[in-house]
Design a protein around this motif. Structure first.
Motif, short mmCIF file in Angstrom:
data_model
loop_
_atom_site.label_atom_id
_atom_site.label_comp_id
_atom_site.label_asym_id
_atom_site.label_seq_id
_atom_site.Cartn_x
_atom_site.Cartn_y
_atom_site.Cartn_z
N LEU A 90 -13.56 -8.53 -10.48
CA LEU A 90 -14.42 -7.15 -10.53
C LEU A 90 -14.78 -6.58 -9.18
O LEU A 90 -14.85 -5.33 -9.25
CB LEU A 90 -15.90 -7.19 -11.38
N ARG A 91 -15.02 -7.28 -8.20
CA ARG A 91 -15.02 -6.78 -6.73
C ARG A 91 -13.60 -6.22 -6.16
O ARG A 91 -13.82 -5.45 -5.21
CB ARG A 91 -15.46 -7.44 -5.74
N ASP A 92 -12.50 -6.69 -6.78
CA ASP A 92 -11.25 -6.17 -6.17
C ASP A 92 -10.95 -4.81 -6.27
O ASP A 92 -11.42 -4.02 -7.18
CB ASP A 92 -10.18 -6.95 -7.04
N GLN A 93 -10.71 -4.21 -5.00
CA GLN A 93 -10.63 -2.90 -4.68
C GLN A 93 -9.20 -2.46 -4.45
O GLN A 93 -8.38 -3.21 -4.04
CB GLN A 93 -11.44 -2.22 -3.58
N THR A 94 -8.73 -1.21 -4.84
CA THR A 94 -7.24 -0.92 -4.79
C THR A 94 -7.49 0.14 -3.57
O THR A 94 -8.39 0.79 -3.26
CB THR A 94 -6.74 -0.17 -6.12
N ASP A 95 -6.17 0.43 -3.07
CA ASP A 95 -6.14 1.44 -2.06
C ASP A 95 -6.38 2.91 -2.67
O ASP A 95 -6.31 3.18 -3.85
CB ASP A 95 -4.68 1.63 -1.42
N ALA A 96 -6.89 3.78 -2.13
CA ALA A 96 -7.26 5.01 -2.16
C ALA A 96 -5.78 5.85 -2.70
O ALA A 96 -4.73 5.47 -2.14
CB ALA A 96 -7.87 5.83 -1.18
N THR A 97 -5.94 6.64 -3.61
CA THR A 97 -4.83 7.14 -4.17
C THR A 97 -4.32 8.47 -3.24
O THR A 97 -5.27 9.02 -2.87
CB THR A 97 -5.15 8.06 -5.65
N PRO A 98 -3.06 8.46 -2.65
CA PRO A 98 -2.87 9.64 -1.89
C PRO A 98 -3.05 10.94 -2.47
O PRO A 98 -2.88 11.39 -3.67
CB PRO A 98 -1.31 9.29 -1.65
N THR A 99 -3.44 11.76 -1.41
CA THR A 99 -3.69 13.23 -2.02
C THR A 99 -2.75 14.11 -1.01
O THR A 99 -1.88 13.70 -0.21
CB THR A 99 -5.20 13.79 -1.42
N GLY A 100 -2.93 15.49 -1.46
CA GLY A 100 -2.07 16.40 -0.47
C GLY A 100 -2.21 16.39 1.09
O GLY A 100 -1.32 16.83 1.85
N ASP A 101 -3.43 16.07 1.37
CA ASP A 101 -3.79 16.13 2.75
C ASP A 101 -3.25 14.90 3.55
O ASP A 101 -3.07 15.10 4.72
CB ASP A 101 -5.14 15.93 3.14
N ASP A 102 -2.67 13.84 2.92
CA ASP A 102 -2.19 12.86 3.32
C ASP A 102 -0.56 13.32 3.70
O ASP A 102 0.05 12.63 4.52
CB ASP A 102 -1.90 11.50 2.52
N LEU A 103 -0.01 14.33 3.09
CA LEU A 103 1.48 14.56 3.47
C LEU A 103 1.40 15.61 4.85
O LEU A 103 2.48 15.33 5.58
CB LEU A 103 1.76 15.36 2.22
#
Length: 165
Positions: A90-103
């Motif tokens: 339940l504590r396992d976290q995933t990476d943040a979803t890439p957004t347009g600003d990441d480009l």
């Protein structure tokens, strides 16, 4: 021995029901079945208590009282492991979803030439994957040219400029 097997089988059935009706009973009891009283923890305890007692009684030849104690100890250990594993998951976290600003500021390769007044296509590495975007540029850009992403006007298009080396 039949009682021990019944307890073990009840635990397995409870585990299957908790997997099939995931969260249904938790909603009915308003979160009272969280943590140590969650259905997988109770199912693990019952299963290991019953099957551990059967093994102790039949395999080791212990009296029913001693077999029950050994089964209960094994059940508590299994319940603790189930609780710890569920908390860890339940504590396992995933990476943040890439957004347009990441480009913005990333390099790309032109796969379809970009005319001065129109759109072409570029391949950009985003989140470890190659993604194709429609691309505009202030100057014409030939196929195969390396470009930098300057802006992201929409989720499917980018504004680029050629890399000057």
């Amino acid at each position: 021995m039949a009682w021990f097997l019944g307890i073990g089988i009840t635990g397995v059935v409870l585990l299957v029901l908790s997997l099939v009706f995931d969260g249904l009973l938790d909603g009915l009891f308003d979160g009272a079945l969280d943590g140590w009283l969650s259905l997988p923890v109770i199912a693990g305890f019952l299963s290991m208590t019953g099957f551990g007692a059967v093994i102790a009684h039949e395999g080791l030849g212990l009296a029913p009282a001693a077999a029950t104690a050994i089964g209960a100890a094994a059940g508590v250990g299994t319940a603790w492991l189930t609780y710890r594993l569920s908390r860890m998951l339940l504590r396992d976290q995933t990476d943040a979803t890439p957004t347009g600003d990441d480009l913005i500021g990333t390099s790309a390769n032109v796969v379809t030439a970009i005319p001065a007044a129109g759109y072409g296509e570029v391949l950009v590495r985003l989140g470890g994957q190659t993604v194709k975007f429609a691309a505009r540029s202030a100057v014409p850009v030939a196929r195969g040219t390396e470009v930098w992403v300057e802006a992201v006007p929409s989720p499917t298009s980018v504004v680029v400029r050629p890399v000057e080396r």
